[in-house]
Design a protein around this motif. Structure first.
Motif, PDB file in Angstrom:
ATOM      1  N   GLY A   1       0.812  -1.206   0.000  1.00 43.04           N
ATOM      2  CA  GLY A   1       0.000   0.000   0.000  1.00 43.04           C
ATOM      3  C   GLY A   1       0.843   1.251   0.000  1.00 43.04           C
ATOM      4  N   LEU A   2       0.165   2.390   0.138  1.00 45.09           N
ATOM      5  CA  LEU A   2       0.834   3.682   0.151  1.00 45.09           C
ATOM      6  C   LEU A   2       0.917   4.278   1.556  1.00 45.09           C
ATOM      7  N   LEU A   3       0.260   3.658   2.513  1.00 47.67           N
ATOM      8  CA  LEU A   3       0.305   4.126   3.898  1.00 47.67           C
ATOM      9  C   LEU A   3       1.401   3.398   4.671  1.00 47.67           C
ATOM     10  N   GLU A   4       1.796   3.966   5.803  1.00 54.06           N
ATOM     11  CA  GLU A   4       2.941   3.440   6.556  1.00 54.06           C
ATOM     12  C   GLU A   4       2.731   2.030   7.069  1.00 54.06           C
ATOM     13  N   GLN A   5       1.480   1.619   7.253  1.00 52.28           N
ATOM     14  CA  GLN A   5       1.217   0.292   7.811  1.00 52.28           C
ATOM     15  C   GLN A   5       1.540  -0.841   6.836  1.00 52.28           C
ATOM     16  N   ALA A   6       1.734  -0.524   5.571  1.00 49.24           N
ATOM     17  CA  ALA A   6       2.015  -1.553   4.566  1.00 49.24           C
ATOM     18  C   ALA A   6       3.447  -2.056   4.683  1.00 49.24           C
ATOM     19  N   GLU A   7       3.636  -3.350   4.442  1.00 50.88           N
ATOM     20  CA  GLU A   7       4.987  -3.936   4.481  1.00 50.88           C
ATOM     21  C   GLU A   7       5.757  -3.611   3.199  1.00 50.88           C
ATOM     22  N   VAL A   8       5.104  -3.742   2.060  1.00 55.05           N
ATOM     23  CA  VAL A   8       5.671  -3.282   0.793  1.00 55.05           C
ATOM     24  C   VAL A   8       4.985  -1.959   0.483  1.00 55.05           C
ATOM     25  N   GLN A   9       5.731  -0.859   0.666  1.00 57.75           N
ATOM     26  CA  GLN A   9       5.105   0.457   0.650  1.00 57.75           C
ATOM     27  C   GLN A   9       5.672   1.354  -0.442  1.00 57.75           C
ATOM     28  N   GLY A  10       4.787   2.123  -1.051  1.00 57.90           N
ATOM     29  CA  GLY A  10       5.195   3.168  -1.974  1.00 57.90           C
ATOM     30  C   GLY A  10       5.043   4.518  -1.307  1.00 57.90           C
ATOM     31  N   SER A  11       6.020   5.414  -1.496  1.00 52.61           N
ATOM     32  CA  SER A  11       5.965   6.731  -0.856  1.00 52.61           C
ATOM     33  C   SER A  11       6.581   7.780  -1.768  1.00 52.61           C
ATOM     34  N   ASP A  12       6.380   9.044  -1.413  1.00 55.88           N
ATOM     35  CA  ASP A  12       6.996  10.174  -2.115  1.00 55.88           C
ATOM     36  C   ASP A  12       6.677  10.155  -3.613  1.00 55.88           C
ATOM     37  N   VAL A  13       5.390  10.065  -3.928  1.00 54.62           N
ATOM     38  CA  VAL A  13       4.956   9.996  -5.331  1.00 54.62           C
ATOM     39  C   VAL A  13       4.979  11.388  -5.949  1.00 54.62           C
ATOM     40  N   ILE A  14       5.635  11.521  -7.111  1.00 54.29           N
ATOM     41  CA  ILE A  14       5.676  12.796  -7.830  1.00 54.29           C
ATOM     42  C   ILE A  14       5.439  12.558  -9.314  1.00 54.29           C
ATOM     43  N   PHE A  15       4.834  13.547  -9.992  1.00 51.68           N
ATOM     44  CA  PHE A  15       4.603  13.471 -11.427  1.00 51.68           C
ATOM     45  C   PHE A  15       5.817  13.994 -12.186  1.00 51.68           C
ATOM     46  N   SER A  16       6.051  13.420 -13.361  1.00 52.90           N
ATOM     47  CA  SER A  16       7.120  13.883 -14.241  1.00 52.90           C
ATOM     48  C   SER A  16       6.499  14.586 -15.448  1.00 52.90           C
ATOM     49  N   TYR A  17       7.184  15.627 -15.942  1.00 57.20           N
ATOM     50  CA  TYR A  17       6.673  16.394 -17.087  1.00 57.20           C
ATOM     51  C   TYR A  17       7.802  16.626 -18.094  1.00 57.20           C
ATOM     52  N   LYS A  18       7.403  16.765 -19.353  1.00 58.08           N
ATOM     53  CA  LYS A  18       8.323  17.186 -20.403  1.00 58.08           C
ATOM     54  C   LYS A  18       7.588  18.178 -21.285  1.00 58.08           C
ATOM     55  N   ASP A  19       8.096  19.416 -21.316  1.00 54.23           N
ATOM     56  CA  ASP A  19       7.447  20.492 -22.070  1.00 54.23           C
ATOM     57  C   ASP A  19       5.991  20.661 -21.662  1.00 54.23           C
ATOM     58  N   GLY A  20       5.746  20.514 -20.351  1.00 56.74           N
ATOM     59  CA  GLY A  20       4.403  20.722 -19.828  1.00 56.74           C
ATOM     60  C   GLY A  20       3.460  19.550 -19.987  1.00 56.74           C
ATOM     61  N   VAL A  21       3.936  18.450 -20.578  1.00 58.29           N
ATOM     62  CA  VAL A  21       3.097  17.262 -20.807  1.00 58.29           C
ATOM     63  C   VAL A  21       3.461  16.191 -19.779  1.00 58.29           C
ATOM     64  N   PRO A  22       2.472  15.592 -19.110  1.00 52.33           N
ATOM     65  CA  PRO A  22       2.787  14.551 -18.120  1.00 52.33           C
ATOM     66  C   PRO A  22       3.491  13.364 -18.757  1.00 52.33           C
ATOM     67  N   GLN A  23       4.535  12.886 -18.087  1.00 51.58           N
ATOM     68  CA  GLN A  23       5.358  11.792 -18.611  1.00 51.58           C
ATOM     69  C   GLN A  23       5.550  10.710 -17.553  1.00 51.58           C
ATOM     70  N   GLY A  24       4.495  10.323 -16.881  1.00 51.88           N
ATOM     71  CA  GLY A  24       4.597   9.274 -15.878  1.00 51.88           C
ATOM     72  C   GLY A  24       4.852   9.819 -14.486  1.00 51.88           C
ATOM     73  N   LEU A  25       5.243   8.939 -13.587  1.00 58.18           N
ATOM     74  CA  LEU A  25       5.493   9.351 -12.206  1.00 58.18           C
ATOM     75  C   LEU A  25       6.647   8.558 -11.607  1.00 58.18           C
ATOM     76  N   SER A  26       7.137   9.055 -10.475  1.00 58.61           N
ATOM     77  CA  SER A  26       8.223   8.417  -9.743  1.00 58.61           C
ATOM     78  C   SER A  26       7.808   8.250  -8.292  1.00 58.61           C
ATOM     79  N   PHE A  27       8.396   7.253  -7.626  1.00 57.99           N
ATOM     80  CA  PHE A  27       8.121   7.066  -6.201  1.00 57.99           C
ATOM     81  C   PHE A  27       9.232   6.238  -5.575  1.00 57.99           C
TER      82      PHE A  27
END
Length: 352
Positions: free
Chosen positions: A110-136
């Motif tokens: 999950g994305l919350l701290e209680q998860a054992e396999v956790q995703g955090s710090d999610v941010i969007f990526s852009y190129k020339d103002g167009v969304p290009q996926g995300l990172s975490f």
């Protein structure tokens, strides 16, 4: 009928020659849309690992409430062997509660701290103002691995990624290796796919299906992405039973709160909800259509340079037809859109 015969014959041959053709790991989706479906599937399938991603209102028409859906899906977890693994979404309370029904070890994600396999710090990526996926950041037992998903734009799709990592750990896949392979992950057609649109616009194609939970998640993504102007085209959500009116009202209100400049409803159910919501929000243009192609043609005339457009509706609403009207390469619809087989293309839209 002929095609189904071919499929059956092919897999009978696979089962007859397992050493040559049968995969080492077989991944199956056990779809349930009414009571006893899971019991039937488990009568001939014996899973080692079971993954439950969430409990949503997609099939409330037949289950009547979310607890009944959770009970049905929980049968998968009860059927797992002691040396298997139950992989559960820690952020969903009904899914997390299934741990009590498991004879197998449990791994949460999950994305919350209680998860054992956790995703955090999610941010969007852009190129020339167009969304290009995300990172975490991918976290597991103190190990942190940065991961970029250039083909994924919706944070809620990270649950599929995290579930995959949890399953991979069970099968001894190295975490860094898993992160590297997942960079090529793409969602299926019609599920939060980024498509280039006319007038240098970007379309978020989420037309495969819809429910209140998935529609709200899609609108959260629309709100979070930076764009010159945002448009939300929302179709009816089917099979909601007695919760249909409340579900459509909730989604319609969220569309107006998501910084959309234009909200387009397709279908009577969403049309009524959008019309009612429009009374309480100033400065947002609202339109209604009862046909997806007409909605798409209208959208084509109103789109502006750099628009970000979300298109979402239930399968029966056929909103891929609207996307085809505004994508920049409509001649490649069979590559980018769902329901593009000759059989689907021949089917005319029938108002549900």
């Amino acid at each position: 009928v002929i095609k189904w015969r071919r499929v059956c014959l092919k897999w009978l041959w696979v089962l007859a020659t397992p050493g040559r053709y049968y995969p080492e790991i077989l991944v199956l989706e056990l779809g349930v849309d009414r009571p006893s479906d899971m019991h039937y599937l488990l009568s001939f399938i014996r899973p080692t690992v079971g993954v439950v991603t969430n409990i949503s209102s997609s099939h409330l028409e037949f289950f009547h409430d979310l607890d009944n859906i959770a009970k049905e899906k929980g049968e998968l977890i009860e059927a797992l062997p002691a040396d298997g693994l139950a992989v559960l979404n820690a952020d969903d309370t009904r899914v997390r509660a299934m741990a009590k029904r498991s004879n197998a070890p449990v791994q949460t994600f999950g994305l919350l701290e209680q998860a054992e396999v956790q995703g955090s710090d999610v941010i969007f990526s852009y190129k020339d103002g167009v969304p290009q996926g995300l990172s975490f950041k991918l976290n597991d037992e103190g190990r942190v691995v940065p991961l970029r998903l250039p083909h994924i734009v919706a944070p809620h799709l990270l649950y599929a990624v995290l579930a995959a990592v949890a399953v991979g750990i069970y099968f001894k896949v190295n975490l860094v290796e898993a992160a590297s392979m997942l960079q090529e992950f793409r969602s299926p057609l019609g599920r939060m796919q980024l498509i280039a649109g006319i007038k240098r616009s970007t379309i978020i194609d989420d037309t495969y299906n819809s429910s209140p939970v998935s529609a709200l998640a899609a609108l959260e993504t629309l709100e979070a992405i930076v764009a010159k102007r945002k448009v939300a085209m929302l179709g009816d959500m089917l099979e909601l039973g007695i919760d249909s009116e409340a579900g459509h009202r909730q989604v319609a209100n969220r569309a107006f709160e998501a910084n959309a400049a234009v909200v387009i409803a397709v279908g009577d159910r969403m049309g009524r909800a959008v019309k009612d919501a429009a009374r309480h929000y100033m400065g947002v243009q609202a339109f209604y259509f009862d046909d997806p192609e007409l909605a798409g043609k209208f959208l084509r005339t109103t789109m502006k340079d750099g628009d970000l457009v979300l298109v979402k509706g239930s399968q029966g609403m056929r909103l891929e037809k609207a996307v085809e009207e505004v994508m920049s390469e409509s001649d490649r619809a069979d590559e980018f859109l769902c329901r593009q087989t000759p059989e689907w293309r021949k089917k005319a839209y029938v108002k549900p």
